[in-house]
Design a protein around this motif. Structure first.
Motif, PDB file in Angstrom:
ATOM      1  N   LYS A  50      -3.309   4.629  -4.990  1.00 16.15           N
ATOM      2  CA  LYS A  50      -2.941   4.472  -3.588  1.00 16.15           C
ATOM      3  C   LYS A  50      -4.177   4.194  -2.743  1.00 16.15           C
ATOM      4  N   THR A  88       0.526  -0.915  -4.399  1.00 20.70           N
ATOM      5  CA  THR A  88       1.867  -0.567  -3.967  1.00 20.70           C
ATOM      6  C   THR A  88       2.631  -0.061  -5.190  1.00 20.70           C
ATOM      7  N   GLY A 137      -5.270   0.775  -2.754  1.00 19.57           N
ATOM      8  CA  GLY A 137      -4.435  -0.177  -2.042  1.00 19.57           C
ATOM      9  C   GLY A 137      -3.260  -0.723  -2.821  1.00 19.57           C
ATOM     10  N   GLY A 154       0.783  -1.228   0.000  1.00 26.15           N
ATOM     11  CA  GLY A 154       0.000   0.000   0.000  1.00 26.15           C
ATOM     12  C   GLY A 154       0.812   1.275   0.000  1.00 26.15           C
TER      13      GLY A 154
END
Length: 249
Positions: free
Chosen positions: A196, A201, A199, A46
């Motif tokens: 973002k 990365t 969730g 995340g």
């Protein structure tokens, strides 16, 4: 070398799951040229982190090494606790890593729609196709247009949209704002902010520090093929003098 913490204090000692990405003592070569020298950093699930540094510091080489595009590497690259240093690039992609190279890598003779659906879906997508088009409405309007008819900004949108459709939870973005007009850079920034919130990365290589500061949680400073410092984005003003020294901003 400055002693560089490898993770944010909010993750230290409390997280039970392994980091999304953990790079340890990574060395990489282009033929006889030794480019990465014990590259070490990690990214929690995340998070959005940037690799900052001058041209030739090893940032793009790091992304290529994670994707197993460079054949000569030593060290450790862990994805959610799984060692991947010996895997082929196609296996890395199937594990859920989406890579957007600096040159974007779209197929110029294929349409937007064909480019979008060319890579296989590796995970359930965090964003639906409708949500992807909401992020990049230009693509909805240009579905039948070949890649070579797109502007530079539209090509960047397509390159990002293509990896989003695969469902990859980890995105590696190499210089996504390079050569783009300010209005398109703002659109890319809004897209990353939405990713973002969804969730995902993100590891971002970026020369534009103003843009990087608008989207990142932390910044790893890369010099001569290794991380020499880590600066939380919330503390960037306190470290302005160091950033000036490192980047000349």
């Amino acid at each position: 070398m400055t002693g560089a913490p490898t993770t944010d204090a909010r993750h230290a000692g409390t997280a039970t799951a392994p980091p999304m990405l953990q790079v340890r003592d990574l060395h990489a070569w282009y033929d006889e040229s030794h480019v990465l020298h014990s590259m070490t950093f990690e990214v929690a699930a995340g998070e959005t982190v940037t690799l900052l540094g001058r041209n030739g510091a090893g940032k793009t080489t790091t992304l290529k090494s994670i994707m197993s595009i460079l054949p000569t590497r030593t060290g450790s690259i862990m994805l959610q606790g799984r060692e991947t240093i010996g895997l082929a690039a196609r296996a890395i992609a199937r594990l859920g890593v989406g890579y957007v190279p600096e040159e974007r890598g779209i197929y110029s003779k294929l349409s937007v729609e064909e480019n979008l659906f060319l890579p296989p879906q590796v995970r359930p997508a965090q964003l639906s196709l409708a949500e992807i088009f909401d992020l990049f409405p230009n693509l909805r309007e240009r579905l039948k247009s070949p890649g070579n008819r797109l502007s530079g900004g539209e090509q960047q949108m397509l390159a990002i949209a293509r990896v989003l459709r695969t469902g990859a939870p980890l995105l590696l973005l190499d210089e996504p704002t390079e050569g783009l007009a300010p209005v398109i850079i703002d659109q890319i920034g809004r897209a990353i902010a939405m990713l973002k919130r969804a969730g995902l990365t993100i590891v971002l290589v970026e020369q534009n520090f103003r843009f990087a500061a608008s989207v990142a949680d932390r910044h790893y400073v890369v010099e001569q093929g290794q991380v020499i410092d880590m600066i939380p984005n919330a503390e960037r003003e306190r470290h302005a003098a160091k950033l000036q020294k490192y980047l000349g901003i």
